[in-house]
Design a protein around this motif. Structure first.
Motif, PDB file in Angstrom:
ATOM      1  N   ASN A  61       0.796  -1.226   0.000  1.00  0.00           N
ATOM      2  CA  ASN A  61       0.000   0.000   0.000  1.00  0.00           C
ATOM      3  C   ASN A  61       0.830   1.278   0.000  1.00  0.00           C
ATOM      4  OD1 ASN A  61      -2.499  -1.424   0.192  1.00  0.00           O
ATOM      5  ND2 ASN A  61      -2.123  -1.734   2.368  1.00  0.00           N
ATOM      6  N   ILE A  62       2.150   1.140  -0.007  1.00  0.00           N
ATOM      7  CA  ILE A  62       2.994   2.335   0.036  1.00  0.00           C
ATOM      8  C   ILE A  62       4.094   2.247  -1.019  1.00  0.00           C
ATOM      9  CG2 ILE A  62       2.581   2.759   2.493  1.00  0.00           C
ATOM     10  CD1 ILE A  62       5.245   1.518   3.114  1.00  0.00           C
ATOM     11  N   SER A  63       4.677   3.393  -1.337  1.00  0.00           N
ATOM     12  CA  SER A  63       5.724   3.456  -2.354  1.00  0.00           C
ATOM     13  C   SER A  63       7.076   3.060  -1.776  1.00  0.00           C
ATOM     14  CB  SER A  63       5.807   4.875  -2.908  1.00  0.00           C
ATOM     15  OG  SER A  63       6.235   5.772  -1.902  1.00  0.00           O
ATOM     16  N   GLU A  64       8.073   2.934  -2.662  1.00  0.00           N
ATOM     17  CA  GLU A  64       9.429   2.568  -2.232  1.00  0.00           C
ATOM     18  C   GLU A  64      10.011   3.602  -1.267  1.00  0.00           C
ATOM     19  OE1 GLU A  64      11.127   2.438  -6.078  1.00  0.00           O
ATOM     20  OE2 GLU A  64      10.689   0.327  -6.425  1.00  0.00           O
ATOM     21  N   SER A  65       9.769   4.882  -1.573  1.00  0.00           N
ATOM     22  CA  SER A  65      10.303   5.930  -0.703  1.00  0.00           C
ATOM     23  C   SER A  65       9.673   5.863   0.678  1.00  0.00           C
ATOM     24  CB  SER A  65      10.066   7.307  -1.327  1.00  0.00           C
ATOM     25  OG  SER A  65       8.690   7.565  -1.478  1.00  0.00           O
ATOM     26  N   ILE A  67       8.684   3.096   2.161  1.00  0.00           N
ATOM     27  CA  ILE A  67       9.321   1.969   2.853  1.00  0.00           C
ATOM     28  C   ILE A  67      10.621   2.429   3.488  1.00  0.00           C
ATOM     29  CG2 ILE A  67      10.444  -0.275   2.531  1.00  0.00           C
ATOM     30  CD1 ILE A  67       8.371  -0.862   0.346  1.00  0.00           C
ATOM     31  N   ASN A  68      11.405   3.173   2.733  1.00  0.00           N
ATOM     32  CA  ASN A  68      12.689   3.657   3.255  1.00  0.00           C
ATOM     33  C   ASN A  68      12.497   4.674   4.376  1.00  0.00           C
ATOM     34  OD1 ASN A  68      14.060   1.993   1.509  1.00  0.00           O
ATOM     35  ND2 ASN A  68      14.370   3.565  -0.044  1.00  0.00           N
ATOM     36  N   ASN A  69      11.408   5.427   4.321  1.00  0.00           N
ATOM     37  CA  ASN A  69      11.087   6.324   5.438  1.00  0.00           C
ATOM     38  C   ASN A  69      10.807   5.528   6.709  1.00  0.00           C
ATOM     39  OD1 ASN A  69      11.356   8.674   3.995  1.00  0.00           O
ATOM     40  ND2 ASN A  69       9.178   8.888   3.546  1.00  0.00           N
ATOM     41  N   TYR A  70      10.106   4.421   6.542  1.00  0.00           N
ATOM     42  CA  TYR A  70       9.817   3.555   7.694  1.00  0.00           C
ATOM     43  C   TYR A  70      11.106   2.971   8.274  1.00  0.00           C
ATOM     44  CZ  TYR A  70       4.707   3.321   7.877  1.00  0.00           C
ATOM     45  OH  TYR A  70       3.382   3.613   8.081  1.00  0.00           O
ATOM     46  N   ILE A  71      12.025   2.590   7.408  1.00  0.00           N
ATOM     47  CA  ILE A  71      13.295   2.031   7.880  1.00  0.00           C
ATOM     48  C   ILE A  71      14.059   3.087   8.681  1.00  0.00           C
ATOM     49  CG2 ILE A  71      15.483   0.960   7.226  1.00  0.00           C
ATOM     50  CD1 ILE A  71      12.910  -0.733   6.754  1.00  0.00           C
ATOM     51  N   ASN A  72      14.050   4.308   8.184  1.00  0.00           N
ATOM     52  CA  ASN A  72      14.706   5.401   8.916  1.00  0.00           C
ATOM     53  C   ASN A  72      14.061   5.599  10.281  1.00  0.00           C
ATOM     54  OD1 ASN A  72      16.559   6.004   6.898  1.00  0.00           O
ATOM     55  ND2 ASN A  72      15.192   7.455   5.883  1.00  0.00           N
ATOM     56  N   PHE A  73      12.742   5.473  10.322  1.00  0.00           N
ATOM     57  CA  PHE A  73      12.045   5.580  11.608  1.00  0.00           C
ATOM     58  C   PHE A  73      12.487   4.463  12.551  1.00  0.00           C
ATOM     59  CE2 PHE A  73       8.560   3.072  13.540  1.00  0.00           C
ATOM     60  CZ  PHE A  73       8.492   3.750  14.754  1.00  0.00           C
ATOM     61  N   PHE A  74      12.518   3.222  12.048  1.00  0.00           N
ATOM     62  CA  PHE A  74      12.896   2.089  12.911  1.00  0.00           C
ATOM     63  C   PHE A  74      14.329   2.236  13.420  1.00  0.00           C
ATOM     64  CE2 PHE A  74       9.305  -0.310  10.917  1.00  0.00           C
ATOM     65  CZ  PHE A  74       8.653  -0.612  12.110  1.00  0.00           C
ATOM     66  N   LYS A  75      15.220   2.763  12.597  1.00  0.00           N
ATOM     67  CA  LYS A  75      16.596   3.016  13.052  1.00  0.00           C
ATOM     68  C   LYS A  75      16.600   4.049  14.181  1.00  0.00           C
ATOM     69  CE  LYS A  75      19.733   3.754   9.915  1.00  0.00           C
ATOM     70  NZ  LYS A  75      20.337   4.331   8.689  1.00  0.00           N
ATOM     71  N   SER A  76      15.805   5.083  14.006  1.00  0.00           N
ATOM     72  CA  SER A  76      15.707   6.117  15.031  1.00  0.00           C
ATOM     73  C   SER A  76      15.145   5.538  16.331  1.00  0.00           C
ATOM     74  CB  SER A  76      14.807   7.256  14.538  1.00  0.00           C
ATOM     75  OG  SER A  76      14.426   8.093  15.593  1.00  0.00           O
ATOM     76  N   TYR A  77      14.090   4.735  16.211  1.00  0.00           N
ATOM     77  CA  TYR A  77      13.462   4.166  17.403  1.00  0.00           C
ATOM     78  C   TYR A  77      14.388   3.153  18.080  1.00  0.00           C
ATOM     79  CZ  TYR A  77       9.735   2.526  20.463  1.00  0.00           C
ATOM     80  OH  TYR A  77       8.980   2.222  21.573  1.00  0.00           O
TER      81      TYR A  77
END
Length: 318
Positions: A61-65, A67-77
């Motif tokens: 349901n989401i674009s590639e960018s 997905i990468n935003n989510y990864i950045n969030f998980f790294k931050s968390y």
């Protein structure tokens, strides 16, 4: 709730922008809700395989960018959990990111009315009347994001049904029934007497970046932007018969040094050019125009332009 507050403070210390903080808190809420419903055990620490499972779940349901935003969030968390002594090591890294494909440029930044209406209704039901109203002002009044954030109650004239825009792009924008109804609902249900019409959770006015974030979190299509919403308004004005100059004035664009001749008008002859063909003075051509012997049109600056077809018509009678 306490964890959200602590994570929010952690992000503030990282000097993140408000829009990014809102987005990360939003991602965290979504992830923890999914974790509770799918994993069905109390959340303690991040696990790489669980994060992979979550990304796979939302990727359709989401674009590639995104997905990468989510990864950045998980790294931050992940870093936050380590700073709090909850987690011992980093388990999230860039290996989870996807390779971005080259996006095709969509020169015609247009979406149909049904799509816009469905998007705004979704925002209204999920994100509330305030966010809906702000984006509605862009899609159905053509306001810039920064103009929405600067609005005050005094700028709304319900008697004249106009919105008074001040500042660099001073103008009066018509308030159609769609905009009028959502503004009145917002004022009745949400608005409190503040300096600005729209105030965020921190008690300050929204930023244009904040509005872009509201649109982005509700719309997975990267091609849909604030500019798309303004282009949608522009298209609706064209359908209603507004001229290009009138549209530019309503959108707050400068019209001072801009030509609004359409292609057919550009191809027409000036009185001087027409006069040379018949070897007469330009004033004679103007007299012919005034008598109705030849058809002429006026530009937005009042100059005459004569269709090439009038040459043959006049030659036939002379």
């Amino acid at each position: 709730m306490n964890d959200f507050y602590k994570y929010n403070n952690y992000l503030l210390k990282q000097n993140m922008k408000d829009s990014s903080i809102y987005l990360y808190i939003y991602y965290l809420r979504k992830f923890l809700k999914w974790y509770e419903e799918v994993i069905k055990i109390p959340f303690k620490t991040l696990e790489k395989n669980i994060v992979k499972k979550y990304i796979k779940n939302i990727s359709s349901n989401i674009s590639e960018s995104y997905i990468n935003n989510y990864i950045n969030f998980f790294k931050s968390y992940n870093n936050f959990l380590i700073s709090e002594g909850i987690q011992k090591e980093m388990v999230i890294d860039n290996s989870l990111k996807v390779k971005m494909s080259k996006a095709k440029v969509n020169k015609n930044n247009y979406v149909n009315e049904k799509y816009i209406e469905n998007l705004l209704q979704k925002i209204c039901s999920i994100d509330g009347i305030k966010n809906y109203t702000m984006l509605n002002l862009i899609a159905y009044s053509g306001l810039r994001a920064a103009e929405v954030t600067e609005l005050t109650l005094e700028d709304l004239d319900f008697d004249e049904r106009v919105i008074n825009i001040t500042g660099s792009y001073t103008r009066k924008v018509p308030m159609n029934s769609n905009v009028e109804s959502c503004l009145k609902l917002y004022l009745k249900e949400i608005y409190t007497m503040e300096d600005y019409l729209f105030i965020n959770e921190r008690g300050t006015k929204y930023t244009d970046t904040g509005l872009r974030w509201i649109l982005r979190k509700n719309c997975p299509d990267d091609n849909i932007t604030i500019t798309t919403l303004r282009d949608f308004y522009k298209l609706k004005l064209k359908e209603q018969g507004y001229t290009l100059k009138e549209i530019d004035e309503l959108l707050g664009y400068t019209t001072k040094h801009k030509s609004y001749l359409d292609k057919s008008l550009k191809e027409m002859l000036t009185p001087s050019e027409f006069a040379k063909i018949f070897n007469v003075a330009p004033i004679t051509v103007i007299k012919w125009c005034n008598k109705g012997l030849i058809k002429a049109y006026r530009t937005d600056k009042g100059f005459r332009k004569i269709p090439p077809s009038e040459v043959k018509k006049l030659q036939a009678v002379r």
